[in-house]
Design a protein around this motif. Structure first.
Motif, PDB file in Angstrom:
ATOM      1  N   ILE A   1      62.087 -31.755  -4.986  1.00  0.00           N
ATOM      2  CA  ILE A   1      62.559 -30.767  -4.007  1.00  0.00           C
ATOM      3  C   ILE A   1      63.214 -29.595  -4.738  1.00  0.00           C
ATOM      4  O   ILE A   1      64.219 -29.769  -5.425  1.00  0.00           O
ATOM      5  N   PRO A   2      62.672 -28.384  -4.623  1.00  0.00           N
ATOM      6  CA  PRO A   2      63.289 -27.217  -5.270  1.00  0.00           C
ATOM      7  C   PRO A   2      64.688 -26.967  -4.713  1.00  0.00           C
ATOM      8  O   PRO A   2      64.937 -27.182  -3.521  1.00  0.00           O
ATOM      9  N   VAL A   3      65.583 -26.530  -5.597  1.00  0.00           N
ATOM     10  CA  VAL A   3      66.970 -26.277  -5.203  1.00  0.00           C
ATOM     11  C   VAL A   3      67.387 -24.897  -5.695  1.00  0.00           C
ATOM     12  O   VAL A   3      67.116 -24.534  -6.848  1.00  0.00           O
TER      13      VAL A   3
ATOM     14  N   GLY B   1      75.985 -18.201  -8.380  1.00  0.00           N
ATOM     15  CA  GLY B   1      75.091 -19.225  -8.894  1.00  0.00           C
ATOM     16  C   GLY B   1      75.758 -19.966 -10.024  1.00  0.00           C
ATOM     17  O   GLY B   1      76.993 -20.001 -10.125  1.00  0.00           O
ATOM     18  N   LEU B   2      74.954 -20.571 -10.893  1.00  0.00           N
ATOM     19  CA  LEU B   2      75.470 -21.317 -12.028  1.00  0.00           C
ATOM     20  C   LEU B   2      75.559 -20.390 -13.237  1.00  0.00           C
ATOM     21  O   LEU B   2      74.574 -19.761 -13.628  1.00  0.00           O
ATOM     22  N   TYR B   3      76.746 -20.333 -13.832  1.00  0.00           N
ATOM     23  CA  TYR B   3      76.980 -19.479 -14.989  1.00  0.00           C
ATOM     24  C   TYR B   3      77.089 -20.319 -16.264  1.00  0.00           C
ATOM     25  O   TYR B   3      77.339 -21.533 -16.208  1.00  0.00           O
ATOM     26  N   SER B   4      76.935 -19.678 -17.397  1.00  0.00           N
ATOM     27  CA  SER B   4      77.034 -20.365 -18.685  1.00  0.00           C
ATOM     28  C   SER B   4      78.461 -20.815 -18.982  1.00  0.00           C
ATOM     29  O   SER B   4      78.688 -21.665 -19.840  1.00  0.00           O
TER      30      SER B   4
ATOM     31  N   THR C   1      70.684 -19.473  -8.731  1.00  0.00           N
ATOM     32  CA  THR C   1      70.125 -20.317  -9.780  1.00  0.00           C
ATOM     33  C   THR C   1      69.106 -21.283  -9.192  1.00  0.00           C
ATOM     34  O   THR C   1      69.422 -22.056  -8.293  1.00  0.00           O
ATOM     35  N   LEU C   2      67.891 -21.223  -9.685  1.00  0.00           N
ATOM     36  CA  LEU C   2      66.849 -22.185  -9.311  1.00  0.00           C
ATOM     37  C   LEU C   2      66.963 -23.364 -10.261  1.00  0.00           C
ATOM     38  O   LEU C   2      66.973 -23.193 -11.477  1.00  0.00           O
ATOM     39  N   VAL C   3      67.067 -24.569  -9.714  1.00  0.00           N
ATOM     40  CA  VAL C   3      67.184 -25.770 -10.540  1.00  0.00           C
ATOM     41  C   VAL C   3      65.801 -26.389 -10.717  1.00  0.00           C
ATOM     42  O   VAL C   3      65.135 -26.725  -9.739  1.00  0.00           O
ATOM     43  N   GLY C   4      65.389 -26.486 -11.981  1.00  0.00           N
ATOM     44  CA  GLY C   4      64.069 -27.028 -12.289  1.00  0.00           C
ATOM     45  C   GLY C   4      64.162 -28.304 -13.104  1.00  0.00           C
ATOM     46  O   GLY C   4      65.244 -28.789 -13.436  1.00  0.00           O
ATOM     47  N   THR C   5      63.006 -28.854 -13.470  1.00  0.00           N
ATOM     48  CA  THR C   5      62.970 -30.118 -14.207  1.00  0.00           C
ATOM     49  C   THR C   5      62.305 -29.977 -15.569  1.00  0.00           C
ATOM     50  O   THR C   5      62.218 -30.943 -16.316  1.00  0.00           O
TER      51      THR C   5
ATOM     52  N   HIS D   1      69.477 -17.974 -14.234  1.00  0.00           N
ATOM     53  CA  HIS D   1      68.561 -17.830 -13.097  1.00  0.00           C
ATOM     54  C   HIS D   1      67.699 -19.068 -12.877  1.00  0.00           C
ATOM     55  O   HIS D   1      67.329 -19.374 -11.742  1.00  0.00           O
ATOM     56  N   THR D   2      67.371 -19.793 -13.953  1.00  0.00           N
ATOM     57  CA  THR D   2      66.650 -21.060 -13.823  1.00  0.00           C
ATOM     58  C   THR D   2      67.325 -22.088 -14.713  1.00  0.00           C
ATOM     59  O   THR D   2      67.394 -21.915 -15.937  1.00  0.00           O
ATOM     60  N   TYR D   3      67.851 -23.141 -14.098  1.00  0.00           N
ATOM     61  CA  TYR D   3      68.564 -24.186 -14.825  1.00  0.00           C
ATOM     62  C   TYR D   3      67.647 -25.381 -15.061  1.00  0.00           C
ATOM     63  O   TYR D   3      67.057 -25.924 -14.110  1.00  0.00           O
ATOM     64  N   VAL D   4      67.513 -25.786 -16.306  1.00  0.00           N
ATOM     65  CA  VAL D   4      66.777 -26.991 -16.671  1.00  0.00           C
ATOM     66  C   VAL D   4      67.755 -27.906 -17.403  1.00  0.00           C
ATOM     67  O   VAL D   4      68.328 -27.509 -18.425  1.00  0.00           O
ATOM     68  N   LYS D   5      67.958 -29.091 -16.880  1.00  0.00           N
ATOM     69  CA  LYS D   5      68.991 -29.991 -17.406  1.00  0.00           C
ATOM     70  C   LYS D   5      68.852 -30.209 -18.901  1.00  0.00           C
ATOM     71  O   LYS D   5      69.820 -30.091 -19.656  1.00  0.00           O
TER      72      LYS D   5
END
Length: 282
Positions: A253-255, A199-202, A277-281, A214-218
């Protein structure tokens, strides 16, 4: 693993766009990762039998074509020829050869699972045509009603886009952004981007100090992340995935970004497990 409450939305998912990256499709030497590709097709077969509508976006054609053409050039060269400077293979020729090989593999694997698949090649300019977009939607709808798996890729062999594909001003600019665009155009309920990391790491995944997000918020994370190198074989890497994912997420759209190299990860995503990683808004 129990369902994550933040991913309860997966219970209502029916139509899914799955994008599989070059680093998943191929091994380090450029050859097809047959085991991973077979496992991917088996998961899609399982989801298909459960009533999910699956749309696949697959990278790997250029890399596979380059590997095959290099091998052919090697076996057909004399010793004297091999002493001469080798001209780099044309990328569009590699795409044409590789796309044929890649689809032959998908066709064989899906046939073994009693599933039919279809090839759809598109270019950036296609999406500027409203009639094309309408026809594309109708064709995909027809294929899905027949339980056929549509497999998309950019038509690199005839695309006017030039390497190294740095320009991101077009409608889409790599298969990650194409997958996000298709998720929007075809009204998908979920976009899954498969990579060769979990997934997406720091920070770079190879750094022991990096932590999986686990949950990415821009707005929260974009200033806190150090991205690693681009994909070893594809165009983009995690930077491209995050950009495409955020665009899709803002469109509603959930990613989920996760590994395509770990067994049954797609099935686990659809079970609501806390992987990738769940990408949220927000």
């Amino acid at each position: 693993m129990a369902e994550d409450s933040s991913r309860a939305f997966v219970r209502d998912v029916k139509r899914i766009v799955i994008k599989v990256g070059t680093a998943v499709v191929t091994r380090n030497d450029g050859r097809i990762a047959l085991g991973r590709l077979g496992a991917l097709c088996e998961q899609i077969k399982e989801l298909n039998s459960q009533g999910y509508e699956i749309i696949l976006v697959s990278s790997g054609a250029v890399g596979l074509g380059r590997q095959r053409l290099r091998y052919r050039r090697l076996v057909n060269s004399s010793f004297a020829d091999l002493q001469k400077p080798q001209v780099e293979l044309d990328g569009k020729a590699c795409a044409a050869v590789g796309q044929n090989s890649l689809m032959a593999l998908y066709d064989t694997l899906f046939n073994e699972l009693d599933i039919s698949s279809a090839q759809l090649l598109v270019t950036d300019s296609d999406f500027r045509d409203r009639d094309f977009r309408k026809q594309l939607s109708e064709t995909v709808k027809s294929l899905l009603s027949l339980k056929v798996i549509p497999i998309f890729n950019e038509n690199d062999a005839v695309s006017t886009r030039k390497a190294p594909y740095e320009d991101s001003s077009g409608i889409f600019w790599d298969n990650d952004s194409l997958a996000a665009l298709l998720a929007l155009e075809l009204k998908a309920d979920l976009l899954v981007l498969l990579s060769d990391v979990e997934g997406l790491y720091s920070g770079p995944p190879s750094d022991p100090k990096s932590k999986l997000i686990h949950t990415y918020v821009k707005e929260k994370h974009q200033g806190e992340i150090t991205f690693g190198d681009k994909s070893r074989m594809g165009r983009g890497g995690m930077t491209a995935k995050v950009k495409a994912a955020v665009n899709a997420a803002y469109a509603g759209i959930p990613v989920v970004i996760t590994s395509g190299c770990t067994a049954e990860n797609i099935l686990r995503v659809l079970q609501g497990q806390r992987i990738g990683t769940l990408v949220g808004t927000n």
